[in-house]
Enzyme design. Structure first.
Site, mmCIF file in Angstrom:
data_model
loop_
_atom_site.group_PDB
_atom_site.id
_atom_site.type_symbol
_atom_site.label_atom_id
_atom_site.label_comp_id
_atom_site.label_asym_id
_atom_site.label_seq_id
_atom_site.Cartn_x
_atom_site.Cartn_y
_atom_site.Cartn_z
ATOM 1 N N ASP A 221 1.714 9.759 4.506
ATOM 2 C CA ASP A 221 0.450 9.092 4.801
ATOM 3 C C ASP A 221 0.169 9.125 6.300
ATOM 4 O O ASP A 221 1.099 9.205 7.120
ATOM 5 C CB ASP A 221 0.487 7.632 4.326
ATOM 6 C CG ASP A 221 0.441 7.517 2.810
ATOM 7 O OD1 ASP A 221 0.007 8.488 2.164
ATOM 8 O OD2 ASP A 221 0.850 6.460 2.295
ATOM 9 N N TYR A 284 12.022 5.895 1.092
ATOM 10 C CA TYR A 284 11.073 5.230 1.988
ATOM 11 C C TYR A 284 11.658 3.909 2.496
ATOM 12 O O TYR A 284 12.407 3.235 1.779
ATOM 13 C CB TYR A 284 9.766 4.906 1.256
ATOM 14 C CG TYR A 284 9.077 6.087 0.633
ATOM 15 C CD1 TYR A 284 8.154 6.844 1.360
ATOM 16 C CD2 TYR A 284 9.332 6.436 -0.694
ATOM 17 C CE1 TYR A 284 7.512 7.921 0.785
ATOM 18 C CE2 TYR A 284 8.693 7.523 -1.278
ATOM 19 C CZ TYR A 284 7.789 8.265 -0.529
ATOM 20 O OH TYR A 284 7.156 9.339 -1.105
ATOM 21 N N TYR A 353 3.981 6.917 -5.559
ATOM 22 C CA TYR A 353 3.211 6.221 -4.525
ATOM 23 C C TYR A 353 3.931 4.915 -4.194
ATOM 24 O O TYR A 353 3.851 3.930 -4.939
ATOM 25 C CB TYR A 353 1.790 5.946 -5.003
ATOM 26 C CG TYR A 353 0.929 7.189 -5.122
ATOM 27 C CD1 TYR A 353 0.427 7.810 -3.978
ATOM 28 C CD2 TYR A 353 0.615 7.723 -6.364
ATOM 29 C CE1 TYR A 353 -0.376 8.947 -4.082
ATOM 30 C CE2 TYR A 353 -0.182 8.862 -6.472
ATOM 31 C CZ TYR A 353 -0.670 9.469 -5.318
ATOM 32 O OH TYR A 353 -1.463 10.599 -5.414
#
Length: 390
Positions: A221, A284, A353
């Site tokens: 992103d 992440y 996501y």
């Protein structure tokens, strides 16, 4: 036995070939065009050598001054090759391929000869022109011919009587880290600078190309950092230089504080396809703020998440199809920072996501951390900390 003697012997012992040779001997043909009509009869000779042997066999001392097929083209090839070689000067290349845009007139003249004589052992003029033009360029440049992925394609345009160069792109493989937020990977009108721009600067200066494209193994992103090395291939269009100092390029890019690159090397179009098809798992790190402090017992329920169903997030619906995706969650850990702030380490299948796994995206992602805890949550920041390449 020499190739030319073997060729003539083949003509003599087969009445059909002998009749065709005599029939062709009546036409005004240069040695190339005469020999080309018998290209499939023998090997180990050029068409010109075949034509010379046939001319002696037919008792003709000189070849035709003006050929009814090529109109003297083969005598002009040297001049065309010299012009092309001059255009190639100043361009850094290792391989080339010669091609021809043949004129309709030449093609019609050759087909007319085939119809009149019934010859079936010929090679098309275009094939011979390509080959002979390529030989002349090879002698003038000393560069190798590559018929699959040449650095330069040299076209002999017989429709316009000129030579044309097409400089093929050069590709470089590497890996990058993005150390700043608010930086998109590739060109975007809303943003003055991108990862692609930062990498492009030194490359374009060194190669003197006319344009570039960035091919990454996925993307992070805009507001996320990528703290592990993400593979990419950088494509430069119409480069004047190909053999550049990649250590110097690396050092120049790495002077800045936003992007780092490593392992730069020459690449290929095939590797673009491979890199873009990579679908690695990713880990992440997210800093999450809850509306109110979550209970410890409720947090343990998060470990039960295995498969996540996600509709295309609202934030990207304007540029992606509204699809339902199922992705596996491979691991989830957390660390309390304050009563309402937690740091999460999440490992997921490619295409997960992570932000929406936290927020639930108004019910478009299920299950979600927010949904399981029954508390609204927002992602303060997100980093890609590991790209799990095989």
């Amino acid at each position: 036995m020499k190739a030319k003697d073997k060729f003539i012997r083949e003509i003599e012992k087969k009445p059909k070939l002998k009749v065709l040779a005599k029939k062709l001997g009546k036409y005004m043909l240069c040695d190339n065009c005469l020999g080309r009509q018998f290209a499939l009869v023998s090997t180990g000779m050029t068409n010109r050598e075949r034509g010379q042997a046939l001319r002696r066999f037919l008792g003709k001392s000189r070849e035709a001054e003006k050929c009814i097929v090529c109109s003297g083209l083969f005598k002009k090839l040297g001049r065309f090759a010299a012009k092309a070689a001059k255009k190639m000067k100043g361009i850094d290349f290792n391989t080339f391929l010669a091609g021809t845009i043949i004129s309709e007139e030449l093609q019609k003249r050759e087909e007319r000869l085939w119809q009149r004589t019934g010859i079936k052992y010929c090679e098309p003029a275009k094939s011979e022109i390509n080959r002979e033009f390529g030989k002349l360029l090879w002698k003038k440049t000393g560069k190798d011919v590559d018929d699959k992925a040449p650095d330069i394609v040299v076209m002999l345009n017989l429709m316009e009587n000129k030579t044309e160069l097409k400089i093929n792109p050069v590709f470089f493989y590497g890996k990058y880290k993005k150390l700043a937020r608010g930086l998109p990977q590739t060109k975007w009108e809303k943003y003055p600078e991108t990862v692609e721009d930062i990498i492009a600067g030194p490359f374009m200066k060194a190669t003197k190309g006319t344009g570039h494209s960035f091919h990454g193994a996925g993307r992070e992103d805009i507001d996320a950092r990528c703290l592990d090395w993400r593979p990419f291939v950088f494509e430069i269009k119409e480069p004047k230089k190909r053999n550049i100092d990649l250590k110097k390029i690396t050092a120049e890019i790495n002077k800045g504080k936003k992007v780092r690159v490593s392992r730069l090397r020459h690449s290929s179009r095939e590797e673009v396809r491979r890199v873009k098809s990579i679908r690695p798992e990713k880990t992440y790190m997210l800093l999450v703020e809850f509306e109110k402090p979550p209970e410890r017992k409720s947090m343990e329920k998060l470990k039960s998440i295995a498969v996540v169903e996600q509709k295309t997030p609202q934030r990207v619906l304007h540029r992606r199809a509204d699809l339902l995706r199922r992705r596996r969650l491979k691991g989830i850990k957390w660390r309390k920072k304050t009563s309402r702030r937690y740091e999460f380490i999440i490992r997921g299948e490619a295409g997960l996501y992570a932000k929406e796994l936290v927020t639930g995206d108004n019910g478009r992602t299920s299950p979600s951390i927010s949904g399981i805890l029954g508390i609204r949550a927002k992602v303060i920041n997100l980093d890609v900390v590991k790209i799990h390449l095989k």
